[in-house]
Design an enzyme around this catalytic site. Structure first.
Site, PDB file in Angstrom:
ATOM      1  N   LYS A   1       0.819  -1.077  -0.051  1.00 44.12           N
ATOM      2  CA  LYS A   1       0.023  -0.066   0.159  1.00 44.12           C
ATOM      3  C   LYS A   1       0.839   1.211  -0.049  1.00 44.12           C
ATOM      4  O   LYS A   1       0.522   2.299  -0.558  1.00 44.12           O
ATOM      5  CB  LYS A   1      -0.977   0.022   1.128  1.00 44.12           C
ATOM      6  CG  LYS A   1      -0.684  -0.007   2.491  1.00 44.12           C
ATOM      7  CD  LYS A   1      -1.750  -0.098   3.451  1.00 44.12           C
ATOM      8  CE  LYS A   1      -1.507  -0.681   4.826  1.00 44.12           C
ATOM      9  NZ  LYS A   1      -0.090  -0.100   5.529  1.00 44.12           N
TER      10      LYS A   1
ATOM     11  N   ARG B   1      -6.389   3.311  11.196  1.00 41.66           N
ATOM     12  CA  ARG B   1      -6.292   1.842  11.581  1.00 41.66           C
ATOM     13  C   ARG B   1      -7.395   1.192  12.450  1.00 41.66           C
ATOM     14  O   ARG B   1      -6.985   0.021  12.759  1.00 41.66           O
ATOM     15  CB  ARG B   1      -4.950   1.693  12.210  1.00 41.66           C
ATOM     16  CG  ARG B   1      -3.832   0.883  11.483  1.00 41.66           C
ATOM     17  CD  ARG B   1      -2.311   0.868  12.086  1.00 41.66           C
ATOM     18  NE  ARG B   1      -1.641   0.074  11.904  1.00 41.66           N
ATOM     19  CZ  ARG B   1      -0.458   0.576  10.799  1.00 41.66           C
ATOM     20  NH1 ARG B   1      -0.353   1.680  10.458  1.00 41.66           N
ATOM     21  NH2 ARG B   1       0.345  -0.182  10.759  1.00 41.66           N
TER      22      ARG B   1
ATOM     23  N   ARG C   1      12.086  -7.617   3.839  1.00 43.04           N
ATOM     24  CA  ARG C   1      12.287  -6.293   3.663  1.00 43.04           C
ATOM     25  C   ARG C   1      13.374  -5.548   4.635  1.00 43.04           C
ATOM     26  O   ARG C   1      13.728  -5.951   5.693  1.00 43.04           O
ATOM     27  CB  ARG C   1      11.110  -5.433   4.293  1.00 43.04           C
ATOM     28  CG  ARG C   1      11.099  -3.915   3.945  1.00 43.04           C
ATOM     29  CD  ARG C   1       9.806  -3.208   3.823  1.00 43.04           C
ATOM     30  NE  ARG C   1       9.166  -3.061   5.120  1.00 43.04           N
ATOM     31  CZ  ARG C   1       7.966  -2.701   5.401  1.00 43.04           C
ATOM     32  NH1 ARG C   1       7.232  -2.267   4.255  1.00 43.04           N
ATOM     33  NH2 ARG C   1       7.345  -2.870   6.565  1.00 43.04           N
TER      34      ARG C   1
ATOM     35  N   ARG D   1      14.088  -3.214   9.891  1.00 40.58           N
ATOM     36  CA  ARG D   1      13.194  -2.410  10.832  1.00 40.58           C
ATOM     37  C   ARG D   1      12.918  -3.294  12.048  1.00 40.58           C
ATOM     38  O   ARG D   1      12.465  -4.486  12.152  1.00 40.58           O
ATOM     39  CB  ARG D   1      12.113  -2.095  10.189  1.00 40.58           C
ATOM     40  CG  ARG D   1      11.929  -0.874   9.619  1.00 40.58           C
ATOM     41  CD  ARG D   1      10.697  -0.423   8.870  1.00 40.58           C
ATOM     42  NE  ARG D   1       9.362  -0.492   9.541  1.00 40.58           N
ATOM     43  CZ  ARG D   1       8.179  -0.352   9.082  1.00 40.58           C
ATOM     44  NH1 ARG D   1       8.188   0.010   7.898  1.00 40.58           N
ATOM     45  NH2 ARG D   1       7.143  -0.656   9.509  1.00 40.58           N
TER      46      ARG D   1
ATOM     47  N   ARG E   1       1.778  -7.517  14.167  1.00 41.23           N
ATOM     48  CA  ARG E   1       1.065  -6.723  13.289  1.00 41.23           C
ATOM     49  C   ARG E   1      -0.186  -7.233  12.386  1.00 41.23           C
ATOM     50  O   ARG E   1      -0.950  -6.528  12.246  1.00 41.23           O
ATOM     51  CB  ARG E   1       2.149  -5.743  12.424  1.00 41.23           C
ATOM     52  CG  ARG E   1       2.993  -4.963  13.444  1.00 41.23           C
ATOM     53  CD  ARG E   1       4.310  -4.874  12.635  1.00 41.23           C
ATOM     54  NE  ARG E   1       4.186  -3.981  11.373  1.00 41.23           N
ATOM     55  CZ  ARG E   1       5.083  -3.793  10.530  1.00 41.23           C
ATOM     56  NH1 ARG E   1       6.379  -4.344  10.540  1.00 41.23           N
ATOM     57  NH2 ARG E   1       4.852  -2.936   9.581  1.00 41.23           N
TER      58      ARG E   1
HETATM   59  P1  AMP Z   1       3.419   1.243   9.436  1.00 39.07           P
HETATM   60  O1  AMP Z   1       4.709   1.794   9.070  1.00 39.07           O
HETATM   61  O2  AMP Z   1       2.315   1.951   8.983  1.00 39.07           O
HETATM   62  O3  AMP Z   1       3.457  -0.313   9.467  1.00 39.07           O
HETATM   63  O4  AMP Z   1       3.449   1.648  11.315  1.00 39.07           O
HETATM   64  C1  AMP Z   1       4.459   0.987  12.111  1.00 39.07           C
HETATM   65  C2  AMP Z   1       3.699   1.226  13.317  1.00 39.07           C
HETATM   66  O5  AMP Z   1       3.650   2.491  13.807  1.00 39.07           O
HETATM   67  C3  AMP Z   1       2.669   0.426  13.553  1.00 39.07           C
HETATM   68  O6  AMP Z   1       2.837  -1.112  13.799  1.00 39.07           O
HETATM   69  C4  AMP Z   1       1.969   0.865  14.719  1.00 39.07           C
HETATM   70  O7  AMP Z   1       2.610   0.538  16.189  1.00 39.07           O
HETATM   71  C5  AMP Z   1       2.262   2.367  14.758  1.00 39.07           C
HETATM   72  N1  AMP Z   1       1.369   2.975  14.060  1.00 39.07           N
HETATM   73  C6  AMP Z   1       1.336   3.586  12.694  1.00 39.07           C
HETATM   74  N2  AMP Z   1       0.002   4.039  12.275  1.00 39.07           N
HETATM   75  C7  AMP Z   1      -0.728   3.918  13.460  1.00 39.07           C
HETATM   76  C8  AMP Z   1      -1.950   4.211  13.584  1.00 39.07           C
HETATM   77  N3  AMP Z   1      -3.021   4.514  12.661  1.00 39.07           N
HETATM   78  N4  AMP Z   1      -2.562   3.708  14.907  1.00 39.07           N
HETATM   79  C9  AMP Z   1      -1.648   3.350  15.814  1.00 39.07           C
HETATM   80  N5  AMP Z   1      -0.428   2.762  15.716  1.00 39.07           N
HETATM   81  C10 AMP Z   1       0.091   3.373  14.386  1.00 39.07           C
END
Ligand code: AMP
Length: 220
Positions: free
Chosen positions: A17, A92, A131, A164, A175
């Site tokens: 995405k 989310r 990744r 990461r 996740r």
């Molecule tokens: P992402 O890069 O979008 O996978 O985000 C990495 C991490 O940031 C996630 O696994 C969450 O711990 C936190 N995070 C990012 N966006 C949100 C959100 N909208 N709500 C809650 N936690 C978030």
């Protein structure tokens, strides 16, 4: 071509995405805001509170209140977001989606579409656990699909690539479970609003994007 779209992205971590978000942003000339990237930047600057950092590393979610506030203050209320946007990683949860709708409605605005990049969980898992990222310029590689020219080294800046913290297997599993448990339901939420565009994330990125573009530009 649709003007100034306001788009959110849904899909498992690893569904692609982020790639689609970048293509949408470039094609329609709108900015992208990634909540995950926001947290990673804060961490790089040493400004991420330790308890938030621990939660992210373990694959958990930051609280709705904190994320809602951050997205509004750091992005939605800024000048650059006024003429459309792509949100990557937000909303989310159902509470975040309701908050976003309310926020936009207060300004007589609404979302244009929710793009759902659909991918089997095993494929997403493999993509994400392979990744590797450049800590210096943010370039993304994959040990299975898009290796750097020199193993473990960024093509662009020569920095050693890293995995990461939250891309490690245990965190990825959490996740994904979290996505299935609390985020996936948003496909129904936006489907009910007639805003969902579902695309097959297993296709090549440009094929996925053509489909998104087709629907955005010619909503039937
Ligand atoms: P992402 O890069 O979008 O996978 O985000 C990495 C991490 O940031 C996630 O696994 C969450 O711990 C936190 N995070 C990012 N966006 C949100 C959100 N909208 N709500 C809650 N936690 C978030």
């Amino acid at each position: 071509m649709v003007q100034h779209p306001r788009i959110i992205l849904l899909g498992l971590p690893g569904s692609g995405k982020g790639t689609q978000g970048a293509l949408i942003a470039r094609t329609y000339g709108v900015p992208t805001f990634s909540s995950g990237e926001y947290f990673r930047n804060l961490r790089r600057e040493g400004k991420l509170p330790a308890e938030v950092s621990a939660k992210i590393n373990a694959g958990g979610l930051v609280s709705d209140e904190d994320v809602n506030m951050i997205v509004v203050e750091s992005f939605l209320s800024t000048q650059e977001a006024q003429a459309g946007f792509v949100l990557d990683g937000y909303p989310r949860t159902a509470a975040q989606a309701a908050f976003l709708d309310e926020y936009l409605t207060k300004q007589n605005l609404s979302l244009t579409a929710a793009v759902y990049v659909d991918l089997p969980i095993e494929t997403a898992f493999r993509r994400i656990s392979g990744r590797r990222v450049c800590p210096s310029d943010g370039s993304v590689y994959n040990v299975y699909y898009s290796q750097p020219e020199r193993e473990g080294i960024c093509n662009l800046c020569g920095a050693p690539l890293i995995q990461r913290e939250d891309d490690r297997d245990e965190s990825v599993r959490t996740r994904m479970t979290t996505y299935e448990a609390v985020t996936k339901i948003l496909t129904i939420y936006y489907g009910d609003q007639g805003k969902l565009i579902t695309v097959d994330g297993a296709s090549e990125p440009n094929v996925v994007f053509s489909r998104i573009r087709g629907v955005l530009d010619d909503p039937a």
